[in-house]
Design a protein around this motif. Structure first.
Motif, PDB file in Angstrom:
ATOM      1  N   LEU A 135     106.701 -18.989  26.751  1.00 47.69           N
ATOM      2  CA  LEU A 135     105.512 -19.166  27.250  1.00 47.69           C
ATOM      3  C   LEU A 135     104.065 -18.963  28.054  1.00 47.69           C
ATOM      4  N   THR A 137     101.019 -19.711  30.240  1.00 50.57           N
ATOM      5  CA  THR A 137     100.201 -20.865  31.575  1.00 50.57           C
ATOM      6  C   THR A 137      99.230 -20.713  31.712  1.00 50.57           C
ATOM      7  N   ASP A 181     103.683 -24.514  33.403  1.00 48.49           N
ATOM      8  CA  ASP A 181     104.624 -23.690  33.926  1.00 48.49           C
ATOM      9  C   ASP A 181     104.613 -23.212  35.312  1.00 48.49           C
ATOM     10  N   SER A 184     106.799 -20.230  35.471  1.00 47.24           N
ATOM     11  CA  SER A 184     106.695 -19.347  34.604  1.00 47.24           C
ATOM     12  C   SER A 184     105.715 -17.771  34.952  1.00 47.24           C
ATOM     13  N   SER A 189     110.476 -18.713  33.443  1.00 53.75           N
ATOM     14  CA  SER A 189     110.383 -20.592  33.259  1.00 53.75           C
ATOM     15  C   SER A 189     111.862 -21.221  33.551  1.00 53.75           C
ATOM     16  N   SER A 191     112.834 -24.049  32.355  1.00 51.61           N
ATOM     17  CA  SER A 191     112.819 -24.796  31.599  1.00 51.61           C
ATOM     18  C   SER A 191     113.233 -23.986  29.982  1.00 51.61           C
TER      19      SER A 191
END
Length: 222
Positions: A135, A137, A181, A184, A189, A191
């Protein structure tokens, strides 16, 4: 079924606990430099994902003996920042001088915090499924004064964390915003972890702590 966190990060542990999961912590001790050096011309996303997978894999034998039915989550975070001539992927600064140099470059700008996640599902002590992902961010950095930066580096915090900053510690005073997020940025994270759990056939709610009577609105007397 237990969730095993293959990380010594107190921030990751705190995120999971706040979300209703009490993980078993097993620190991998992976040589991150060796893992990175073994990758042929990797992208930044491939680096953090490979490191996350290496950390989760490193504790499999130990976990399998203790908790034969478990899920292991490994994570790794690095900051992708613009450089004078090219972008740079950085982990923890090794010295106060390097931390100061990076902050001077990041101040007033942005960086992409990349967090790799790897999830291994154990059944009867054997790895039966695994999935990895990452992820990104965006973090927007403020502009600390020289005195503020010196004081921040003196806390020792920047040398302990990816990119040399935190969102939930002293460094939070110098972060102006996050696009993506926030969890994160703390290292894991929720999710993405939930999605990876689903990929290996585990519902996140099965890992939640049992709600206390007090949480259900019933007073508990001792």
């Amino acid at each position: 079924m237990r969730l095993v966190l293959a990380s010594a990060s107190p921030a990751r542990l705190s995120v999971l606990r706040a979300a209703g999961v009490e993980p078993v912590v097993r620190v991998s001790g992976v040589d991150e430099h060796a893992v990175t050096a073994s990758l042929p011309d990797p992208s930044p996303a491939e680096v953090v994902t490979a490191l996350a997978h290496a950390k989760a894999s490193a504790v499999v034998d130990q976990v399998a003996a203790e908790f034969p039915d478990a899920v292991i989550v490994g994570c790794d975070s690095m900051l992708w920042t613009p450089g004078e001539h090219a972008a740079e992927l950085v982990g923890k600064p090794e010295t106060p001088e390097l931390a100061a140099e990076r902050w001077e470059r990041m101040a007033g700008g942005t960086g992409s915090l990349l967090t790799g996640h790897a999830l291994l599902r154990l059944r009867n002590g054997t790895t039966v499924a695994e999935h990895s992902d990452h992820l990104a961010t965006t973090v927007r950095f403020g502009q600390p004064s020289r005195a503020e930066l010196d004081s921040y580096i003196a806390t020792g915090e920047p040398m302990k964390v990816a990119g040399g900053f935190t969102l939930d510690g002293f460094g939070g005073w110098f972060i102006t915003g996050v696009d993506g997020d926030p969890a994160s940025v703390l290292g894991i994270s929720l999710s993405l972890t939930r999605s990876l759990l689903a990929e290996v056939g585990v519902s996140v709610v099965s890992l939640w702590n049992e709600p206390s009577a007090e949480r259900n609105g019933v007073a508990v007397s001792e």
